[in-house]
Design a protein around this motif. Structure first.
Motif, PDB file in Angstrom:
ATOM      1  N   PRO A 241     -10.175 -30.950  13.461  1.00  0.00           N
ATOM      2  CA  PRO A 241     -11.080 -29.938  14.008  1.00  0.00           C
ATOM      3  C   PRO A 241     -10.417 -29.121  15.119  1.00  0.00           C
ATOM      4  CG  PRO A 241     -12.110 -32.121  14.000  1.00  0.00           C
ATOM      5  CD  PRO A 241     -10.669 -32.311  13.727  1.00  0.00           C
ATOM      6  N   MET A 242     -10.843 -27.856  15.225  1.00  0.00           N
ATOM      7  CA  MET A 242     -10.336 -27.007  16.291  1.00  0.00           C
ATOM      8  C   MET A 242     -11.354 -25.940  16.678  1.00  0.00           C
ATOM      9  SD  MET A 242      -7.496 -24.716  14.336  1.00  0.00           S
ATOM     10  CE  MET A 242      -6.997 -24.075  15.909  1.00  0.00           C
ATOM     11  N   PHE A 243     -11.142 -25.341  17.858  1.00  0.00           N
ATOM     12  CA  PHE A 243     -12.073 -24.322  18.335  1.00  0.00           C
ATOM     13  C   PHE A 243     -11.963 -23.084  17.454  1.00  0.00           C
ATOM     14  CE2 PHE A 243     -13.313 -20.669  20.936  1.00  0.00           C
ATOM     15  CZ  PHE A 243     -14.591 -21.073  21.291  1.00  0.00           C
ATOM     16  N   ASN A 244     -13.118 -22.506  17.108  1.00  0.00           N
ATOM     17  CA  ASN A 244     -13.139 -21.301  16.294  1.00  0.00           C
ATOM     18  C   ASN A 244     -13.804 -20.184  17.081  1.00  0.00           C
ATOM     19  OD1 ASN A 244     -14.823 -19.529  14.160  1.00  0.00           O
ATOM     20  ND2 ASN A 244     -12.963 -20.269  13.180  1.00  0.00           N
ATOM     21  N   GLU A 245     -13.083 -19.098  17.212  1.00  0.00           N
ATOM     22  CA  GLU A 245     -13.524 -17.957  18.009  1.00  0.00           C
ATOM     23  C   GLU A 245     -14.837 -17.377  17.459  1.00  0.00           C
ATOM     24  OE1 GLU A 245     -13.579 -16.135  21.127  1.00  0.00           O
ATOM     25  OE2 GLU A 245     -11.726 -17.309  20.955  1.00  0.00           O
ATOM     26  N   ARG A 246     -14.920 -17.212  16.143  1.00  0.00           N
ATOM     27  CA  ARG A 246     -16.100 -16.590  15.541  1.00  0.00           C
ATOM     28  C   ARG A 246     -17.345 -17.463  15.738  1.00  0.00           C
ATOM     29  NH1 ARG A 246     -14.865 -14.531   9.674  1.00  0.00           N
ATOM     30  NH2 ARG A 246     -14.625 -16.745   9.245  1.00  0.00           N
ATOM     31  N   ALA A 247     -17.167 -18.785  15.548  1.00  0.00           N
ATOM     32  CA  ALA A 247     -18.310 -19.698  15.663  1.00  0.00           C
ATOM     33  C   ALA A 247     -18.575 -20.090  17.114  1.00  0.00           C
ATOM     34  CB  ALA A 247     -18.057 -20.945  14.827  1.00  0.00           C
ATOM     35  N   LYS A 248     -17.595 -19.879  17.985  1.00  0.00           N
ATOM     36  CA  LYS A 248     -17.691 -20.272  19.404  1.00  0.00           C
ATOM     37  C   LYS A 248     -17.948 -21.767  19.552  1.00  0.00           C
ATOM     38  CE  LYS A 248     -17.532 -15.987  21.231  1.00  0.00           C
ATOM     39  NZ  LYS A 248     -16.193 -15.556  20.846  1.00  0.00           N
ATOM     40  N   ARG A 249     -17.380 -22.563  18.651  1.00  0.00           N
ATOM     41  CA  ARG A 249     -17.487 -24.015  18.770  1.00  0.00           C
ATOM     42  C   ARG A 249     -16.322 -24.643  18.016  1.00  0.00           C
ATOM     43  NH1 ARG A 249     -19.582 -26.343  14.004  1.00  0.00           N
ATOM     44  NH2 ARG A 249     -20.390 -24.773  12.574  1.00  0.00           N
ATOM     45  N   VAL A 250     -16.180 -25.942  18.185  1.00  0.00           N
ATOM     46  CA  VAL A 250     -15.140 -26.678  17.462  1.00  0.00           C
ATOM     47  C   VAL A 250     -15.639 -26.922  16.040  1.00  0.00           C
ATOM     48  CG1 VAL A 250     -13.857 -28.848  17.352  1.00  0.00           C
ATOM     49  CG2 VAL A 250     -14.245 -27.729  19.567  1.00  0.00           C
ATOM     50  N   ILE A 251     -14.829 -26.559  15.070  1.00  0.00           N
ATOM     51  CA  ILE A 251     -15.246 -26.713  13.668  1.00  0.00           C
ATOM     52  C   ILE A 251     -14.252 -27.589  12.906  1.00  0.00           C
ATOM     53  CG2 ILE A 251     -16.431 -24.472  13.660  1.00  0.00           C
ATOM     54  CD1 ILE A 251     -14.083 -23.466  11.856  1.00  0.00           C
ATOM     55  N   SER A 252     -14.731 -28.147  11.797  1.00  0.00           N
ATOM     56  CA  SER A 252     -13.876 -28.977  10.945  1.00  0.00           C
ATOM     57  C   SER A 252     -13.237 -28.114   9.857  1.00  0.00           C
ATOM     58  CB  SER A 252     -14.730 -30.061  10.279  1.00  0.00           C
ATOM     59  OG  SER A 252     -15.644 -29.444   9.390  1.00  0.00           O
ATOM     60  N   LEU A 253     -12.293 -28.698   9.148  1.00  0.00           N
ATOM     61  CA  LEU A 253     -11.679 -27.976   8.022  1.00  0.00           C
ATOM     62  C   LEU A 253     -12.739 -27.647   6.963  1.00  0.00           C
ATOM     63  CD1 LEU A 253      -9.179 -26.786   6.686  1.00  0.00           C
ATOM     64  CD2 LEU A 253      -8.534 -29.085   5.929  1.00  0.00           C
ATOM     65  N   GLU A 254     -13.700 -28.572   6.769  1.00  0.00           N
ATOM     66  CA  GLU A 254     -14.800 -28.286   5.823  1.00  0.00           C
ATOM     67  C   GLU A 254     -15.581 -27.049   6.267  1.00  0.00           C
ATOM     68  OE1 GLU A 254     -14.003 -31.249   7.011  1.00  0.00           O
ATOM     69  OE2 GLU A 254     -14.506 -32.879   5.644  1.00  0.00           O
ATOM     70  N   ASP A 255     -15.889 -26.973   7.564  1.00  0.00           N
ATOM     71  CA  ASP A 255     -16.595 -25.794   8.084  1.00  0.00           C
ATOM     72  C   ASP A 255     -15.822 -24.519   7.761  1.00  0.00           C
ATOM     73  OD1 ASP A 255     -18.840 -26.867   9.529  1.00  0.00           O
ATOM     74  OD2 ASP A 255     -17.505 -27.441  11.168  1.00  0.00           O
ATOM     75  N   ARG A 256     -14.491 -24.602   7.942  1.00  0.00           N
ATOM     76  CA  ARG A 256     -13.667 -23.401   7.757  1.00  0.00           C
ATOM     77  C   ARG A 256     -13.630 -22.990   6.290  1.00  0.00           C
ATOM     78  NH1 ARG A 256     -12.576 -19.437   7.323  1.00  0.00           N
ATOM     79  NH2 ARG A 256     -11.112 -17.982   8.281  1.00  0.00           N
ATOM     80  N   ILE A 257     -13.590 -23.974   5.412  1.00  0.00           N
ATOM     81  CA  ILE A 257     -13.630 -23.677   3.976  1.00  0.00           C
ATOM     82  C   ILE A 257     -14.982 -23.047   3.621  1.00  0.00           C
ATOM     83  CG2 ILE A 257     -13.686 -24.763   1.683  1.00  0.00           C
ATOM     84  CD1 ILE A 257     -11.492 -26.714   2.756  1.00  0.00           C
ATOM     85  N   GLN A 258     -16.064 -23.606   4.195  1.00  0.00           N
ATOM     86  CA  GLN A 258     -17.404 -23.027   3.976  1.00  0.00           C
ATOM     87  C   GLN A 258     -17.428 -21.554   4.354  1.00  0.00           C
ATOM     88  OE1 GLN A 258     -19.453 -24.353   2.350  1.00  0.00           O
ATOM     89  NE2 GLN A 258     -20.286 -26.302   3.048  1.00  0.00           N
ATOM     90  N   ASP A 259     -16.815 -21.241   5.488  1.00  0.00           N
ATOM     91  CA  ASP A 259     -16.772 -19.862   5.961  1.00  0.00           C
ATOM     92  C   ASP A 259     -16.201 -18.949   4.893  1.00  0.00           C
ATOM     93  OD1 ASP A 259     -17.860 -19.773   8.430  1.00  0.00           O
ATOM     94  OD2 ASP A 259     -15.953 -19.567   9.523  1.00  0.00           O
ATOM     95  N   CYS A 260     -15.095 -19.351   4.289  1.00  0.00           N
ATOM     96  CA  CYS A 260     -14.492 -18.490   3.269  1.00  0.00           C
ATOM     97  C   CYS A 260     -15.371 -18.422   2.025  1.00  0.00           C
ATOM     98  CB  CYS A 260     -13.043 -18.889   2.974  1.00  0.00           C
ATOM     99  SG  CYS A 260     -11.874 -18.003   4.062  1.00  0.00           S
ATOM    100  N   PHE A 261     -16.111 -19.493   1.724  1.00  0.00           N
ATOM    101  CA  PHE A 261     -17.050 -19.405   0.590  1.00  0.00           C
ATOM    102  C   PHE A 261     -18.140 -18.381   0.880  1.00  0.00           C
ATOM    103  CE2 PHE A 261     -15.264 -23.139  -1.470  1.00  0.00           C
ATOM    104  CZ  PHE A 261     -15.466 -22.818  -2.797  1.00  0.00           C
ATOM    105  N   GLN A 262     -18.680 -18.404   2.099  1.00  0.00           N
ATOM    106  CA  GLN A 262     -19.830 -17.558   2.394  1.00  0.00           C
ATOM    107  C   GLN A 262     -19.457 -16.103   2.663  1.00  0.00           C
ATOM    108  OE1 GLN A 262     -21.690 -21.342   4.631  1.00  0.00           O
ATOM    109  NE2 GLN A 262     -22.313 -19.383   5.460  1.00  0.00           N
TER     110      GLN A 262
END
Ligand code: HEC
Ligand code: HEC
Length: 267
Positions: free
Chosen positions: A108-129
């Motif tokens: 997990p790492m901080f994500n500028e767009r989400a303004k929170r720490v996200i997991s790799l799953e979260d990041r993959i979801q982002d590209c799906f959506q």
């Protein structure tokens, strides 16, 4: 000239054929001539013969298929005709096209767009959506697990916590894109593949605007990110030939064209 990753996939052991050519997966690339992306001297793509037999290997192979033919292998979650591999080039291994290599050791790492720490799953979801104009894929579903398996396999031997060479996109100076100048660049250097109407010829030549392309929430819809992608990777047959200004201009032009709206899920 073949791109190295696909070259590996099309010539080596039978497992290779199964990886991308088997099960009806027949995505091919127009030949790339001219500049190749910078390569890390230290890194070579893992040998497909290292994919283990049994369920673990099946999951890696499914992940590779989803990556290269997302609308076919993850149909329920995709709202356009783009595949992960249309933007994350050479199966997610090419530098400066957002390579997947090494990501499991960084999240997990901080994500500028989400303004929170996200997991790799979260990041993959982002590209799906956003990039796939689709909907979230279940975290424990076979598609997500397959993508994680594939990315993990690509990352074999990468030290945890160390970014892969060419992670993310090229760093370009901040410039202003001029859409009118970009229209000329587009018609001369892009329309031949992506079409004067931006619709391309999916699945081989991806759409850059319209219903078959990414939505307004996608990173590629931001002029600066698209310019960085385009400057390093496009035109696909002569990458590296545009000036940074031309890359900004053509990206401003493409961003001025219609893209599907992005709806935050649940809103
Ligand atoms: C329309 C182009 C596009 C498509 C299609 C796409 N992505 Fe992305 N993806 C991007 C961009 C742009 C970024 C952001 C790169 C950056 O800002 O460094 C990104 C980032 C990522 C990241 C984070 C990379 C990092 O270094 O932190 C992951 C993981 C990812 N994408 C996975 C996927 C997967 C899996 C798919 C297919 C389901 C997919 N993407 C489809 C454009 C795309
Ligand atoms: C020779 C054909 C060709 C030309 C010319 C070309 N592209 Fe591409 N483009 C591709 C292919 C094929 C991909 C998918 C990734 C890959 O295989 O390299 C792609 C991917 C893309 C993507 C990410 C996927 C998507 O559809 O959003 C963008 C954005 C893009 N190109 C923009 C451009 C721009 C801008 C130009 C002109 C400067 C250009 N391309 C010229 C073939 C081409």
């Amino acid at each position: 000239m073949k791109r190295p990753w696909l070259g590996v996939l099309s010539v080596a052991a039978p497992a290779v054929i199964l990886l991308l050519a088997g099960q009806g997966c027949n995505r091919t690339m127009p030949a790339a001539a001219g500049a190749q992306p910078a390569k890390s001297a230290a890194w070579t793509a893992p040998d497909p013969s290292t994919i283990p037999p049994g369920p673990a290997g099946d999951s890696i192979r499914l992940g590779a298929h989803i990556f290269e033919e997302t609308p076919k292998y993850a149909q329920a979650f995709v709202g356009n005709r783009l595949s992960c591999g249309d933007c994350h080039i050479q199966g997610g291994t090419a530098p400066w096209s957002g390579p997947m290599v090494g990501l499991p050791g960084l999240f997990p790492m901080f994500n500028e767009r989400a303004k929170r720490v996200i997991s790799l799953e979260d990041r993959i979801q982002d590209c799906f959506q956003r990039s796939e104009n689709g909907r979230p894929i279940p975290w424990n579903g076979p598609e997500m697990i397959a993508l994680l398996s594939y990315i993990q396999w690509l990352s074999k031997g990468q030290p945890a916590g160390v970014a892969f060479h060419g992670r993310g996109l090229e760093k370009l100076p901040d410039l202003r894109g001029d859409a009118a100048a970009g229209a000329t660049v587009y018609s001369q250097q892009c329309a031949g593949c992506h079409g004067a109407d931006g619709a391309g010829k999916p699945p081989i030549l991806p759409a850059v605007w319209g219903p078959d392309s990414y939505n307004q929430g996608a990173g590629m819809n931001q002029v600066k990110k698209m310019a960085a992608f385009v400057h390093h990777n496009m035109p696909q047959n002569h990458p590296g030939t545009l000036t940074p200004q031309q890359a900004y201009d053509v990206s401003a032009y493409v961003a001025s064209k219609p893209h599907s709206p992005f709806h935050e899920p649940g809103k």
